[in-house]
Design a protein around this motif. Sequence first.
Motif, PDB file in Angstrom:
ATOM      1  N   ASP A   1       0.845  -1.188   0.000  1.00 27.51           N
ATOM      2  CA  ASP A   1       0.000   0.000   0.000  1.00 27.51           C
ATOM      3  C   ASP A   1       0.885   1.243   0.000  1.00 27.51           C
ATOM      4  N   ARG A   2       0.276   2.419  -0.067  1.00 32.98           N
ATOM      5  CA  ARG A   2       1.042   3.663  -0.195  1.00 32.98           C
ATOM      6  C   ARG A   2       1.996   3.850   0.981  1.00 32.98           C
ATOM      7  N   THR A   3       1.551   3.566   2.191  1.00 28.19           N
ATOM      8  CA  THR A   3       2.397   3.766   3.367  1.00 28.19           C
ATOM      9  C   THR A   3       3.653   2.919   3.290  1.00 28.19           C
ATOM     10  N   ARG A   4       3.499   1.660   2.881  1.00 32.24           N
ATOM     11  CA  ARG A   4       4.661   0.768   2.813  1.00 32.24           C
ATOM     12  C   ARG A   4       5.543   1.084   1.601  1.00 32.24           C
ATOM     13  N   ARG A   5       4.951   1.622   0.554  1.00 40.65           N
ATOM     14  CA  ARG A   5       5.780   2.064  -0.576  1.00 40.65           C
ATOM     15  C   ARG A   5       6.663   3.244  -0.173  1.00 40.65           C
ATOM     16  N   LEU A   6       6.076   4.178   0.566  1.00 41.96           N
ATOM     17  CA  LEU A   6       6.861   5.308   1.061  1.00 41.96           C
ATOM     18  C   LEU A   6       7.937   4.821   2.025  1.00 41.96           C
ATOM     19  N   ALA A   7       7.586   3.826   2.842  1.00 46.26           N
ATOM     20  CA  ALA A   7       8.563   3.268   3.777  1.00 46.26           C
ATOM     21  C   ALA A   7       9.737   2.643   3.024  1.00 46.26           C
ATOM     22  N   LEU A   8       9.433   1.980   1.914  1.00 47.76           N
ATOM     23  CA  LEU A   8      10.485   1.371   1.104  1.00 47.76           C
ATOM     24  C   LEU A   8      11.425   2.441   0.559  1.00 47.76           C
ATOM     25  N   PHE A   9      10.871   3.502  -0.009  1.00 44.70           N
ATOM     26  CA  PHE A   9      11.715   4.562  -0.551  1.00 44.70           C
ATOM     27  C   PHE A   9      12.489   5.268   0.560  1.00 44.70           C
ATOM     28  N   ARG A  10      11.864   5.443   1.717  1.00 42.84           N
ATOM     29  CA  ARG A  10      12.553   6.081   2.837  1.00 42.84           C
ATOM     30  C   ARG A  10      13.738   5.234   3.286  1.00 42.84           C
ATOM     31  N   SER A  11      13.528   3.919   3.327  1.00 41.06           N
ATOM     32  CA  SER A  11      14.598   3.010   3.721  1.00 41.06           C
ATOM     33  C   SER A  11      15.756   3.048   2.729  1.00 41.06           C
ATOM     34  N   LEU A  12      15.431   3.064   1.438  1.00 42.16           N
ATOM     35  CA  LEU A  12      16.480   3.139   0.416  1.00 42.16           C
ATOM     36  C   LEU A  12      17.241   4.455   0.518  1.00 42.16           C
ATOM     37  N   ASP A  13      16.519   5.537   0.799  1.00 35.89           N
ATOM     38  CA  ASP A  13      17.139   6.851   0.937  1.00 35.89           C
ATOM     39  C   ASP A  13      18.084   6.873   2.132  1.00 35.89           C
ATOM     40  N   GLU A  14      17.629   6.323   3.258  1.00 39.06           N
ATOM     41  CA  GLU A  14      18.456   6.292   4.460  1.00 39.06           C
ATOM     42  C   GLU A  14      19.679   5.410   4.272  1.00 39.06           C
ATOM     43  N   GLN A  15      19.571   4.418   3.387  1.00 36.31           N
ATOM     44  CA  GLN A  15      20.687   3.536   3.095  1.00 36.31           C
ATOM     45  C   GLN A  15      21.729   4.228   2.214  1.00 36.31           C
ATOM     46  N   GLY A  16      21.370   5.362   1.612  1.00 33.22           N
ATOM     47  CA  GLY A  16      22.302   6.088   0.760  1.00 33.22           C
ATOM     48  C   GLY A  16      22.217   5.724  -0.703  1.00 33.22           C
ATOM     49  N   VAL A  17      21.208   4.933  -1.066  1.00 31.10           N
ATOM     50  CA  VAL A  17      21.083   4.478  -2.455  1.00 31.10           C
ATOM     51  C   VAL A  17      20.984   5.658  -3.418  1.00 31.10           C
ATOM     52  N   PHE A  18      20.216   6.680  -3.052  1.00 24.04           N
ATOM     53  CA  PHE A  18      19.949   7.755  -3.996  1.00 24.04           C
ATOM     54  C   PHE A  18      21.082   8.776  -4.090  1.00 24.04           C
ATOM     55  N   ALA A  19      22.169   8.521  -3.359  1.00 23.45           N
ATOM     56  CA  ALA A  19      23.376   9.319  -3.551  1.00 23.45           C
ATOM     57  C   ALA A  19      24.136   8.873  -4.797  1.00 23.45           C
ATOM     58  N   VAL A  20      23.762   7.711  -5.305  1.00 20.59           N
ATOM     59  CA  VAL A  20      24.399   7.161  -6.502  1.00 20.59           C
ATOM     60  C   VAL A  20      23.755   7.761  -7.745  1.00 20.59           C
ATOM     61  N   ARG A  21      24.572   8.139  -8.685  1.00 15.29           N
ATOM     62  CA  ARG A  21      24.083   8.731  -9.923  1.00 15.29           C
ATOM     63  C   ARG A  21      23.163   7.766 -10.668  1.00 15.29           C
ATOM     64  N   ARG A  22      22.023   8.235 -11.118  1.00 18.66           N
ATOM     65  CA  ARG A  22      21.022   7.488 -11.877  1.00 18.66           C
ATOM     66  C   ARG A  22      20.339   6.395 -11.053  1.00 18.66           C
ATOM     67  N   ALA A  23      20.486   6.444  -9.715  1.00 18.30           N
ATOM     68  CA  ALA A  23      19.888   5.392  -8.881  1.00 18.30           C
ATOM     69  C   ALA A  23      18.369   5.426  -8.934  1.00 18.30           C
ATOM     70  N   VAL A  24      17.767   6.618  -9.035  1.00 16.31           N
ATOM     71  CA  VAL A  24      16.306   6.690  -9.081  1.00 16.31           C
ATOM     72  C   VAL A  24      15.787   5.936 -10.294  1.00 16.31           C
ATOM     73  N   GLU A  25      16.429   6.142 -11.437  1.00 20.30           N
ATOM     74  CA  GLU A  25      16.014   5.449 -12.650  1.00 20.30           C
ATOM     75  C   GLU A  25      16.188   3.942 -12.507  1.00 20.30           C
ATOM     76  N   GLN A  26      17.276   3.523 -11.857  1.00 18.02           N
ATOM     77  CA  GLN A  26      17.525   2.101 -11.703  1.00 18.02           C
ATOM     78  C   GLN A  26      16.511   1.465 -10.751  1.00 18.02           C
ATOM     79  N   VAL A  27      16.206   2.156  -9.656  1.00 10.45           N
ATOM     80  CA  VAL A  27      15.211   1.640  -8.715  1.00 10.45           C
ATOM     81  C   VAL A  27      13.855   1.524  -9.413  1.00 10.45           C
ATOM     82  N   ALA A  28      13.512   2.533 -10.204  1.00  9.29           N
ATOM     83  CA  ALA A  28      12.242   2.495 -10.930  1.00  9.29           C
ATOM     84  C   ALA A  28      12.175   1.268 -11.837  1.00  9.29           C
ATOM     85  N   ALA A  29      13.262   1.004 -12.547  1.00 15.41           N
ATOM     86  CA  ALA A  29      13.285  -0.155 -13.437  1.00 15.41           C
ATOM     87  C   ALA A  29      13.177  -1.457 -12.649  1.00 15.41           C
TER      88      ALA A  29
END
Length: 227
Positions: free
Chosen positions: A172-200
Amino acid sequence: MTASARDAERDAILAALAPVVHGIAATFGPVCEVVLHDYRKPEASVVAVAGSVTGRTVGGAMSEIGMRVLARGDDAADELNYVTRTGAGTRVKSSTMVLRDSAGAVFGALCVNLDVTAVDRAQALLGALAGAAGGGTAEPPVTTFGDDIDSVVDAIVDDRLRRQDQTWAGLDRTRRLALFRSLDEQGVFAVRRAVEQVAARLGISRASAYSYLAQSRTTAPAEGDRS
């Protein structure tokens, strides 16, 4: 200090540590690997390596452990004597020591990895010979080490989905946001083009991924949100 002067200082620190990398690895022998990281280049952070426990090479990417340190920024602290496993099952005892410039800003790390697989087997054998009951200790987490940052990001995304015990479509929306928050806290989105890769990886559009990321950063986490 100007940006160019700061970069020159950081380059000098890394250059001074390069011989140390080889000295430590030579001291501990073939079970030891030492990796020097420059976090200014997350996708190719490895600037020096000696030994081969995780198969790293110069120009390779940081692991999810490095991403976690990067996400914490200047608040990052050394992580010493933690145990993890490679995807191939090698049991590794590691220490990650952050590197700071004269202003105290974190810009890299010196990592020491010891293959303790044989030690653990010997310990289990000695315990069996001594008649000790099996301890049933929990296995350490699997960490993806690799020169390709894409494989590291994919592994983190897959791990977060497994923890949710759902496919993306089942969240659901809450858990989807939790997933993105967890990835953000892990530092994933500091990597170039990571948003596009996560989307894929999740099978969603890039626009949707950016939207979920933005919402996760502005929405307070629910109780028990963090995984």
